[in-house]
Design a protein around this motif. Structure first.
Motif, PDB file in Angstrom:
ATOM      1  N   GLN A 253       0.834  -1.205   0.000  1.00  0.00           N
ATOM      2  CA  GLN A 253       0.000   0.000   0.000  1.00  0.00           C
ATOM      3  C   GLN A 253       0.869   1.256   0.000  1.00  0.00           C
ATOM      4  O   GLN A 253       0.575   2.224  -0.701  1.00  0.00           O
ATOM      5  N   GLY A 254       1.946   1.245   0.781  1.00  0.00           N
ATOM      6  CA  GLY A 254       2.861   2.382   0.784  1.00  0.00           C
ATOM      7  C   GLY A 254       3.492   2.601  -0.577  1.00  0.00           C
ATOM      8  O   GLY A 254       3.627   3.742  -1.043  1.00  0.00           O
ATOM      9  N   GLU A 255       3.887   1.515  -1.226  1.00  0.00           N
ATOM     10  CA  GLU A 255       4.491   1.627  -2.560  1.00  0.00           C
ATOM     11  C   GLU A 255       3.503   2.185  -3.579  1.00  0.00           C
ATOM     12  O   GLU A 255       3.886   2.895  -4.508  1.00  0.00           O
ATOM     13  N   LEU A 256       2.217   1.873  -3.402  1.00  0.00           N
ATOM     14  CA  LEU A 256       1.201   2.392  -4.316  1.00  0.00           C
ATOM     15  C   LEU A 256       1.155   3.921  -4.253  1.00  0.00           C
ATOM     16  O   LEU A 256       1.095   4.591  -5.293  1.00  0.00           O
ATOM     17  N   PHE A 257       1.214   4.484  -3.060  1.00  0.00           N
ATOM     18  CA  PHE A 257       1.223   5.943  -2.927  1.00  0.00           C
ATOM     19  C   PHE A 257       2.522   6.530  -3.468  1.00  0.00           C
ATOM     20  O   PHE A 257       2.523   7.554  -4.157  1.00  0.00           O
ATOM     21  N   PHE A 258       3.633   5.909  -3.132  1.00  0.00           N
ATOM     22  CA  PHE A 258       4.939   6.368  -3.588  1.00  0.00           C
ATOM     23  C   PHE A 258       4.984   6.424  -5.116  1.00  0.00           C
ATOM     24  O   PHE A 258       5.389   7.434  -5.715  1.00  0.00           O
ATOM     25  N   ASN A 259       4.540   5.362  -5.755  1.00  0.00           N
ATOM     26  CA  ASN A 259       4.577   5.292  -7.216  1.00  0.00           C
ATOM     27  C   ASN A 259       3.559   6.227  -7.855  1.00  0.00           C
ATOM     28  O   ASN A 259       3.797   6.777  -8.940  1.00  0.00           O
ATOM     29  N   THR A 260       2.409   6.423  -7.193  1.00  0.00           N
ATOM     30  CA  THR A 260       1.407   7.351  -7.709  1.00  0.00           C
ATOM     31  C   THR A 260       1.950   8.767  -7.785  1.00  0.00           C
ATOM     32  O   THR A 260       1.752   9.485  -8.774  1.00  0.00           O
ATOM     33  N   VAL A 261       2.651   9.192  -6.722  1.00  0.00           N
ATOM     34  CA  VAL A 261       3.228  10.539  -6.703  1.00  0.00           C
ATOM     35  C   VAL A 261       4.209  10.708  -7.854  1.00  0.00           C
ATOM     36  O   VAL A 261       4.135  11.670  -8.635  1.00  0.00           O
ATOM     37  N   HIS A 262       5.132   9.797  -8.018  1.00  0.00           N
ATOM     38  CA  HIS A 262       6.168   9.938  -9.049  1.00  0.00           C
ATOM     39  C   HIS A 262       5.608   9.774 -10.457  1.00  0.00           C
ATOM     40  O   HIS A 262       6.163  10.326 -11.418  1.00  0.00           O
ATOM     41  N   ALA A 263       4.509   9.056 -10.590  1.00  0.00           N
ATOM     42  CA  ALA A 263       3.881   8.939 -11.904  1.00  0.00           C
ATOM     43  C   ALA A 263       3.256  10.267 -12.333  1.00  0.00           C
ATOM     44  O   ALA A 263       3.244  10.605 -13.522  1.00  0.00           O
ATOM     45  N   LEU A 264       2.750  11.021 -11.360  1.00  0.00           N
ATOM     46  CA  LEU A 264       2.100  12.301 -11.659  1.00  0.00           C
ATOM     47  C   LEU A 264       3.093  13.452 -11.713  1.00  0.00           C
ATOM     48  O   LEU A 264       2.960  14.362 -12.540  1.00  0.00           O
ATOM     49  N   GLN A 265       4.069  13.464 -10.798  1.00  0.00           N
ATOM     50  CA  GLN A 265       5.109  14.497 -10.779  1.00  0.00           C
ATOM     51  C   GLN A 265       6.433  13.825 -10.418  1.00  0.00           C
ATOM     52  O   GLN A 265       6.717  13.598  -9.230  1.00  0.00           O
ATOM     53  N   GLN A 266       7.216  13.523 -11.422  1.00  0.00           N
ATOM     54  CA  GLN A 266       8.448  12.767 -11.209  1.00  0.00           C
ATOM     55  C   GLN A 266       9.422  13.504 -10.304  1.00  0.00           C
ATOM     56  O   GLN A 266      10.207  12.883  -9.591  1.00  0.00           O
ATOM     57  N   GLN A 267       9.378  14.848 -10.301  1.00  0.00           N
ATOM     58  CA  GLN A 267      10.316  15.634  -9.506  1.00  0.00           C
ATOM     59  C   GLN A 267       9.840  15.887  -8.072  1.00  0.00           C
ATOM     60  O   GLN A 267      10.529  16.547  -7.297  1.00  0.00           O
ATOM     61  N   CYS A 268       8.667  15.380  -7.732  1.00  0.00           N
ATOM     62  CA  CYS A 268       8.118  15.587  -6.396  1.00  0.00           C
ATOM     63  C   CYS A 268       8.713  14.580  -5.414  1.00  0.00           C
ATOM     64  O   CYS A 268       8.687  13.372  -5.656  1.00  0.00           O
ATOM     65  N   LEU A 269       9.236  15.067  -4.317  1.00  0.00           N
ATOM     66  CA  LEU A 269       9.799  14.196  -3.287  1.00  0.00           C
ATOM     67  C   LEU A 269       8.694  13.547  -2.462  1.00  0.00           C
ATOM     68  O   LEU A 269       7.608  14.103  -2.296  1.00  0.00           O
ATOM     69  N   VAL A 270       8.994  12.376  -1.906  1.00  0.00           N
ATOM     70  CA  VAL A 270       8.089  11.661  -1.017  1.00  0.00           C
ATOM     71  C   VAL A 270       8.869  11.286   0.238  1.00  0.00           C
ATOM     72  O   VAL A 270       9.959  10.715   0.146  1.00  0.00           O
ATOM     73  N   ASN A 271       8.321  11.600   1.403  1.00  0.00           N
ATOM     74  CA  ASN A 271       9.009  11.270   2.655  1.00  0.00           C
ATOM     75  C   ASN A 271       8.814   9.803   3.015  1.00  0.00           C
ATOM     76  O   ASN A 271       7.944   9.116   2.485  1.00  0.00           O
ATOM     77  N   SER A 272       9.617   9.319   3.959  1.00  0.00           N
ATOM     78  CA  SER A 272       9.612   7.885   4.275  1.00  0.00           C
ATOM     79  C   SER A 272       8.354   7.441   5.008  1.00  0.00           C
ATOM     80  O   SER A 272       8.049   6.247   5.054  1.00  0.00           O
ATOM     81  N   ARG A 273       7.593   8.372   5.579  1.00  0.00           N
ATOM     82  CA  ARG A 273       6.368   7.970   6.262  1.00  0.00           C
ATOM     83  C   ARG A 273       5.248   7.612   5.287  1.00  0.00           C
ATOM     84  O   ARG A 273       4.120   7.355   5.706  1.00  0.00           O
ATOM     85  N   VAL A 274       5.543   7.604   3.994  1.00  0.00           N
ATOM     86  CA  VAL A 274       4.600   7.029   3.048  1.00  0.00           C
ATOM     87  C   VAL A 274       4.395   5.554   3.399  1.00  0.00           C
ATOM     88  O   VAL A 274       3.332   4.993   3.190  1.00  0.00           O
ATOM     89  N   TRP A 275       5.385   4.922   3.932  1.00  0.00           N
ATOM     90  CA  TRP A 275       5.342   3.624   4.611  1.00  0.00           C
ATOM     91  C   TRP A 275       6.354   3.701   5.727  1.00  0.00           C
ATOM     92  O   TRP A 275       6.074   4.241   6.783  1.00  0.00           O
ATOM     93  N   LYS A 276       7.545   3.263   5.513  1.00  0.00           N
ATOM     94  CA  LYS A 276       8.669   3.475   6.417  1.00  0.00           C
ATOM     95  C   LYS A 276       9.938   3.195   5.633  1.00  0.00           C
ATOM     96  O   LYS A 276       9.896   2.619   4.536  1.00  0.00           O
ATOM     97  N   SER A 277      11.057   3.623   6.153  1.00  0.00           N
ATOM     98  CA  SER A 277      12.305   3.440   5.438  1.00  0.00           C
ATOM     99  C   SER A 277      12.546   1.938   5.226  1.00  0.00           C
ATOM    100  O   SER A 277      12.210   1.135   6.099  1.00  0.00           O
ATOM    101  N   PRO A 278      13.080   1.575   4.048  1.00  0.00           N
ATOM    102  CA  PRO A 278      13.784   2.398   3.070  1.00  0.00           C
ATOM    103  C   PRO A 278      12.924   3.047   2.000  1.00  0.00           C
ATOM    104  O   PRO A 278      13.451   3.684   1.100  1.00  0.00           O
ATOM    105  N   LEU A 279      11.586   2.903   2.058  1.00  0.00           N
ATOM    106  CA  LEU A 279      10.746   3.562   1.067  1.00  0.00           C
ATOM    107  C   LEU A 279      10.791   5.069   1.299  1.00  0.00           C
ATOM    108  O   LEU A 279      10.895   5.529   2.437  1.00  0.00           O
ATOM    109  N   GLY A 280      10.708   5.850   0.233  1.00  0.00           N
ATOM    110  CA  GLY A 280      10.738   7.301   0.340  1.00  0.00           C
ATOM    111  C   GLY A 280      12.039   7.876  -0.187  1.00  0.00           C
ATOM    112  O   GLY A 280      13.076   7.208  -0.193  1.00  0.00           O
ATOM    113  N   ASP A 281      11.964   9.139  -0.616  1.00  0.00           N
ATOM    114  CA  ASP A 281      13.158   9.820  -1.125  1.00  0.00           C
ATOM    115  C   ASP A 281      14.074  10.276   0.006  1.00  0.00           C
ATOM    116  O   ASP A 281      15.272  10.481  -0.214  1.00  0.00           O
ATOM    117  N   TYR A 282      13.502  10.458   1.177  1.00  0.00           N
ATOM    118  CA  TYR A 282      14.313  10.819   2.347  1.00  0.00           C
ATOM    119  C   TYR A 282      13.611  10.307   3.589  1.00  0.00           C
ATOM    120  O   TYR A 282      12.418   9.980   3.553  1.00  0.00           O
TER     121      TYR A 282
END
Length: 614
Positions: A253-282
């Motif tokens: 589920q976290g990866e779904l949000f992460f990938n949705t953001v980058h599909a719409l705006q590739q330059q938009c950062l996503v924090n790790s609380r989208v799920w937990k690290s290591p997912l997220g740009d920071y």
């Protein structure tokens, strides 16, 4: 943001920590175990502006600013006012009726953004939807919004987006994707919806429950993901999406949000609380974590100006500007970013104290900003007098405390120095070498600021800056201070021993229950020296045993003494440590024996030069 529940709803752990604090507000343990994957080119491109910015502003604002921490005439015992719906168990209908009165006619997006700019903050993160489910923008997915549900009828996010574009500030958006107390299929609200996933339920407790899992998936696809999509398609270029409580999702589920953001705006950062690290740009620290450590290459620390994130009328626990400046420096010295929060009032204004604190921080940055923006970690050792940051071929010395002899020892500096000068202006300062690895900067007799704000010295080099990161214990003639070795600067080994959250009064090690577990510090001395060693720790009735501090083959043994509680810290003298010559050593703290359910909770090791202790 996350908060602790009322104690009557909580089962405390064996060392005094509540169950939900460990579950919801301790995301760093996994980070220490998994530093993440190597960054790719796309990541490096979208993170570049963020590494340069270093400082951001959080804005927690919603209808919870109306009750401002009180409900039915009583203050709700919760640190965070934005959690009032959960903590007071306010029914959806009553919260909706309260939100209908939200009419912030004094809101001025331009003033907010200009104030952030004057404070030296480079990006803004605005709460588009918090856990209460109320959209602070013109959502087409849900009518439960400030535009359609209140007399205000305006879109503050739209106005902020326009103001940020004018002022050159990057816009970020906070969105609570996992938690929505208004929605019957989401998580958290079990007083209106008894069959919901509870606010503090772990994923493992409901993932096999077909009804809860199916309804939660329905919420994600019916409301959460569609609102994320409209935020990323209706509000121009978004610098980052800041998600929260992602640990309550599955990784998929976290990866779904992460990938949705980058599909719409590739330059938009996503924090790790989208799920937990290591997912997220920071990566993110815990909320209001005062003691921090390097999580991975890109990480962010978030703090409030007082205790609450949303506006709370009774919260007067204001942090001093000098404390915020010091934390900013500490975070940047470890290659992190700092985001400072303000909680506007129900009228749309900032509390005057908030604005005053931020502008005072901005005044310091006007003079010393070169040492923060685009700067990062130094290859040199952590000094006893403050912190160092590095940018290019300039090392910045941030003096929190000026040595009594006005000789600043820069430890572990191997490169050739060209010049040293105060960043605020003035003549160059003299310097000399202390052996092959250290530098001494000689402060002149100019008066230093009396307000406690750090003085910054710039050290320029002829080439790349190289250094030795091992902590120096120097006991020269002018050095009489006590060295403090925080347990957060130690390395730990063992199956259960770990760092606490790093929040206020939580800067200790936790769960020392096995005798084979231990902590150690790498240190270096500039010559033969001796130190009186003391250990600052807490120990309740259930703790007990004995400890061994060892260096250069000379152990110091001591029984563990009760302090009145696991978080009631006291220093206890262990004896004298002797280092026979210059060199590198390991200071190891071991459990000699454990007689209680845990040993104790160490906070820091104190080393006072013997000549100063006599």
């Amino acid at each position: 943001m996350r908060d602790q529940m009322d104690l009557k709803h909580v089962q405390p752990g064996p060392h005094g920590r509540s169950r939900e604090e460990n579950l919801l507000d301790d995301p760093l343990q996994a980070l220490k175990e998994d530093p993440g994957t190597l960054p790719d080119e796309a990541h490096e491109q979208r993170i570049a502006w963020w590494r340069e910015a270093r400082l951001g502003l959080f804005i927690h604002w919603g209808p919870y600013a109306l009750p401002a921490g009180e409900w039915n005439g009583e203050e709700i015992q919760a640190s965070y006012s934005e959690h009032i719906m959960l903590r007071a168990r306010i029914p959806v209908q009553e919260y909706e009726e309260m939100a209908e009165r939200f009419n912030p006619t004094a809101f001025d997006a331009g003033h907010w953004v200009r104030t952030a700019k004057r404070a030296g903050l480079k990006y803004i993160i605005f709460t588009a939807k918090h856990h209460d489910g109320f959209a602070m923008y013109d959502s087409k997915v849900s009518d439960y919004s400030i535009v359609k549900h209140t007399p205000f009828g305006r879109d503050p996010l739209r106005e902020l987006e326009e103001a940020c574009r004018v002022e050159g500030i990057v816009l970020g958006i906070y969105y609570s994707h996992a938690m929505d107390w208004h929605d019957p299929d989401s998580q958290g609200n079990t007083w209106d919806y008894p069959d919901n996933i509870g606010a503090y339920d772990e994923v493992g407790s409901w993932i096999q429950d077909e009804s809860k899992r199916t309804r939660f998936e329905h919420y994600l696809h019916r409301k959460s993901l569609p609102q994320v999509r409209e935020l990323l398609t209706e509000y121009g270029k978004v610098g980052l999406m800041w998600f929260d409580c992602g640990g309550k999702l599955t990784r998929e589920q976290g990866e779904l949000f992460f990938n949705t953001v980058h599909a719409l705006q590739q330059q938009c950062l996503v924090n790790s609380r989208v799920w937990k690290s290591p997912l997220g740009d920071y990566a993110n620290t815990s909320d209001n974590q005062l003691e921090t450590w390097t999580i991975r290459q890109d990480w962010e620390n978030i703090i409030t100006l007082n205790d609450s994130w949303g506006y709370k009328k009774s919260d007067s626990s204001w942090k001093r500007p000098v404390s915020i400046i010091r934390q900013m420096i500490d975070v940047v010295s470890k290659n992190g970013n700092l985001v400072i929060n303000v909680g506007p009032t129900a009228t749309g204004e900032w509390d005057p104290v908030s604005e005053e604190i931020l502008l005072e921080v901005g005044e310091w940055l006007n003079i010393n900003g070169d040492s923060i923006y685009g700067a990062g970690a130094s290859p040199t050792a952590k000094p006893s007098w403050g912190r160092c940051t590095l940018k290019g071929q300039t090392l910045y010395l941030h003096l929190f405390d000026v040595p009594a002899d006005r000789q600043v020892v820069v430890p572990g500096l191997l490169s050739r120095v060209k010049r040293v000068y105060p960043l605020a202006g003035g003549a160059d300062l003299a310097f000399k070498r202390l052996g092959n690895e250290d530098l001494i900067v000689l402060l002149d007799d100019r008066r230093l600021p009396a307000d406690g704000k750090p003085v910054v010295l710039a050290v320029e080099y002829a080439g790349p800056v190289t250094g030795n990161p091992v902590r120096l214990l120097h006991s020269g003639d002018g050095e009489a201070e006590t060295y403090e070795l925080s347990v957060f600067d130690s390395e730990i080994n063992g199956s259960t021993l770990r760092y606490d959250t790093g929040k206020k009064n939580r800067d200790n090690l936790l769960d020392w229950i096995h005798e084979q577990d231990y902590a150690f510090w790498r240190i270096r001395t500039s010559g033969p020296c001796s130190f009186v060693a003391s250990l600052d720790y807490g120990c309740g009735d259930e703790g007990g045993g004995s400890i061994r501090l060892e260096a250069s083959g000379h152990p110091l043994l001591s029984d563990v003494h009760p302090t009145g509680g696991a978080y009631e810290f006291q220093p206890f003298e262990l004896g004298v440590l002797y280092f026979p010559e210059a060199g590198e050593y390991r200071l190891e703290l071991h459990a000699e024996r454990i007689t209680g359910t845990y040993l104790m909770q160490p906070r820091k090791l104190l080393l006072k030069p013997l000549h100063a202790a006599i």
